[in-house]
Design a protein around this motif. Structure first.
Motif, PDB file in Angstrom:
ATOM      1  N   GLY A  52       0.820  -1.211   0.000  1.00  0.00           N
ATOM      2  CA  GLY A  52       0.000   0.000   0.000  1.00  0.00           C
ATOM      3  C   GLY A  52       0.850   1.256   0.000  1.00  0.00           C
ATOM      4  O   GLY A  52       0.545   2.232  -0.705  1.00  0.00           O
ATOM      5  N   PRO A 106      -6.209  -7.113   7.314  1.00  0.00           N
ATOM      6  CA  PRO A 106      -7.177  -7.951   6.598  1.00  0.00           C
ATOM      7  C   PRO A 106      -8.395  -8.235   7.460  1.00  0.00           C
ATOM      8  O   PRO A 106      -8.269  -8.414   8.680  1.00  0.00           O
ATOM      9  N   ASP A 166       1.615  -0.668 -10.948  1.00  0.00           N
ATOM     10  CA  ASP A 166       1.360  -2.096 -10.744  1.00  0.00           C
ATOM     11  C   ASP A 166       2.457  -2.951 -11.372  1.00  0.00           C
ATOM     12  O   ASP A 166       2.855  -3.984 -10.816  1.00  0.00           O
ATOM     13  N   SER A 223      -2.512 -10.882  -6.936  1.00  0.00           N
ATOM     14  CA  SER A 223      -3.268 -10.362  -5.792  1.00  0.00           C
ATOM     15  C   SER A 223      -2.644  -9.080  -5.262  1.00  0.00           C
ATOM     16  O   SER A 223      -3.348  -8.151  -4.851  1.00  0.00           O
ATOM     17  N   ALA A 224      -1.295  -9.013  -5.286  1.00  0.00           N
ATOM     18  CA  ALA A 224      -0.612  -7.829  -4.759  1.00  0.00           C
ATOM     19  C   ALA A 224      -0.869  -6.609  -5.634  1.00  0.00           C
ATOM     20  O   ALA A 224      -1.160  -5.511  -5.128  1.00  0.00           O
ATOM     21  N   SER A 267      -3.300  -6.027  -7.580  1.00  0.00           N
ATOM     22  CA  SER A 267      -4.710  -5.633  -7.681  1.00  0.00           C
ATOM     23  C   SER A 267      -5.201  -4.879  -6.447  1.00  0.00           C
ATOM     24  O   SER A 267      -6.320  -4.362  -6.441  1.00  0.00           O
ATOM     25  N   LEU A 268      -4.396  -4.819  -5.382  1.00  0.00           N
ATOM     26  CA  LEU A 268      -4.795  -4.122  -4.166  1.00  0.00           C
ATOM     27  C   LEU A 268      -4.760  -2.611  -4.365  1.00  0.00           C
ATOM     28  O   LEU A 268      -3.828  -2.078  -4.981  1.00  0.00           O
ATOM     29  N   SER A 269      -5.756  -1.929  -3.817  1.00  0.00           N
ATOM     30  CA  SER A 269      -5.701  -0.464  -3.774  1.00  0.00           C
ATOM     31  C   SER A 269      -4.930  -0.040  -2.531  1.00  0.00           C
ATOM     32  O   SER A 269      -4.853  -0.792  -1.561  1.00  0.00           O
ATOM     33  N   VAL A 272      -6.838  -0.375   0.820  1.00  0.00           N
ATOM     34  CA  VAL A 272      -7.057  -1.755   1.262  1.00  0.00           C
ATOM     35  C   VAL A 272      -5.746  -2.381   1.714  1.00  0.00           C
ATOM     36  O   VAL A 272      -5.680  -3.122   2.702  1.00  0.00           O
ATOM     37  N   ALA A 273      -4.664  -2.071   1.002  1.00  0.00           N
ATOM     38  CA  ALA A 273      -3.383  -2.683   1.318  1.00  0.00           C
ATOM     39  C   ALA A 273      -2.851  -2.237   2.670  1.00  0.00           C
ATOM     40  O   ALA A 273      -2.172  -3.000   3.357  1.00  0.00           O
TER      41      ALA A 273
END
Length: 448
Positions: A2, A100, A11, A87-88, A90-92, A95-96
């Protein structure tokens, strides 16, 4: 992740950054594997040269092969890491950088099945977590199954070689000595051998050196071999097929081993040309009456009458099979060596010891390599799964300790999941190993 995104990293930059972790591991493993592979290759070349008596056998390092293995390792490592990298990236950032959310569990089919089977609370935790991550559980199961299959297919060589030795040296070859003569002899030599003290049984045997030719539309096939014959009532030399059954010699025509029949491309009922390579050097056409599946050799068989008709020399004894009293073996060998007509003596016990030593040394070396490979695969797969499961469930495991669970009970939650996956992988390992064993056996099959 994040923070990196908040600072403006793309990305693509983040994805390649984490892929490099897998690439470095694969690169280091390739270098270590190349060094180990070169050493093992040299050892295998030395083993082959020693036991098969090649005049020379050079081991050459192939840079393209090492590069291909490295590319395969990099591709495999990248494939294993791509899901996590996806998955990494695609995180905003928001959220990151947030913790969790706790997983949401609900009573599904697994929960209902556990109640019916009487699972304990720990059993429910184990099965529920496996069902929550079916893809990862399936990959772990597949990895263990593949390693178990490799182990299965390797260790089967011990049993298969024992079966081969038992059929060939004990069921098929029942004589103690095989005496070969300088040239074919008459039946009187059998009486001379039978009169020796300590000789319990004598039987004749003979082989004719021939070239077998199969005339075919697409082109002729030919093989040099020997047609062997023994008495119809023989008790010392039997033909044993791969199912362990004794096969009688045909009254007329030839019986071929499966290896030889496949080389010639013939089936039972077809006729082939028999060219003698010694003596009268005649050419005869004979039918292939039957085909026998044998473990060893590329051989042809015929009845005594058929062989006599081919040779036409009234000398039916090319070798003699002897069963002897072991207590008098030394005296018998001394007398046989003094006979001028004897070309050579083969002791079955000595041949068996040499054969077993060659098989054991080769198979033991191969098994050590493959057991090492299988162990490395299992350790890597299980250790990886254990670390991932621990990182995911650390909060839950700590909560269980706070609630009063003992260390052993908490450890059972973690280890029980891995143990269950290993147990579930065992049947698949047997199936994979059986198929791989069949493939390896077919590839190892040769004229020898």
């Amino acid at each position: 992740i994040g923070l990196l995104k908040a600072f403006g990293y793309s990305d693509w930059a983040i994805g390649t950054h984490y892929l490099k972790f897998a690439a470095v591991i694969a690169l280091l493993a390739t270098l270590m594997g190349a060094a180990a592979g070169i050493w093992m290759g040299r050892e295998m070349a030395r083993l082959y040269s020693e036991y098969y008596h090649f005049p020379f056998l050079d081991y050459l390092v192939s840079p393209p092969l090492i590069l291909a293995a490295g590319a395969l390792s990099l591709a495999t490592a990248g494939l294993g890491a791509v899901a996590g990298v996806r998955s990494a990236v695609s995180l905003s950032p928001a959220v990151a950088m947030s913790p969790p959310p706790p997983p949401v569990y609900r009573a599904g089919a697994v929960e209902k099945l556990g109640r019916r089977l009487g699972f304990s609370a720990i059993g429910h935790m184990i099965v529920r977590h496996i069902a929550r991550w079916p893809g990862r559980s399936a990959i772990t199961l597949l990895g263990v199954a593949m390693a178990g299959g490799l182990l299965f297919s390797t260790l089967q060589f011990i049993d298969s070689s024992r079966t081969m030795i038992d059929n060939y040296f004990f069921r098929a070859q029942r004589q103690d000595l095989t005496v070969t003569f300088v040239e074919p002899r008459g039946a009187d030599v059998l009486f001379a051998l039978a009169r020796m003290p300590g000789v319990l049984r004598v039987e004749p045997a003979r082989g004719l050196a021939v070239r077998l030719v199969a005339r075919q539309v697409g082109g002729n096939r030919q093989e040099r071999t020997a047609i062997e014959a023994t008495r119809a009532d023989t008790a010392l030399s039997l033909r044993i097929d791969s199912n362990g059954r004794a096969i009688a010699l045909p009254e007329h025509g030839l019986m071929l081993s499966r290896q030889l029949a496949d080389k010639l491309g013939v089936r039972a009922g077809q006729r082939i040309e028999v060219q003698l390579l010694a003596g009268r050097r005649s050419v005869t056409r004979l039918p292939v009456v039957s085909i026998v599946d044998e473990y060893i050799g590329k051989r042809a068989y015929a009845a005594e009458a058929t062989l006599a008709a081919l040779a036409r020399d009234n000398a039916p004894v090319g070798a003699a099979l002897l069963r002897i009293d072991p207590a008098q073996q030394g005296a018998i060998l001394a007398r046989l060596k003094a006979m001028p007509q004897v070309l050579g003596i083969n002791e079955k016990a000595a041949s068996l010891r040499q054969f077993e030593k060659m098989i054991d040394d080769n198979i033991l070396t191969m098994i050590i390599f493959y057991v090492g490979f299988a162990s490395a695969i299992v350790i890597g797969v299980v250790y990886n799964s254990a670390r991932i499961i621990h990182s995911e469930r650390a909060h839950e495991l700590a909560t269980l300790r706070v609630l009063g669970y003992y260390r052993g009970e908490v450890a059972l939650v973690l280890l029980g999941e891995l143990a269950l996956l290993v147990v579930l992988a065992t049947p698949f390992a047997c199936l994979i190993g059986y198929g791989l064993a069949q493939l390896m056996t077919a590839m190892f099959s040769s004229d020898l």
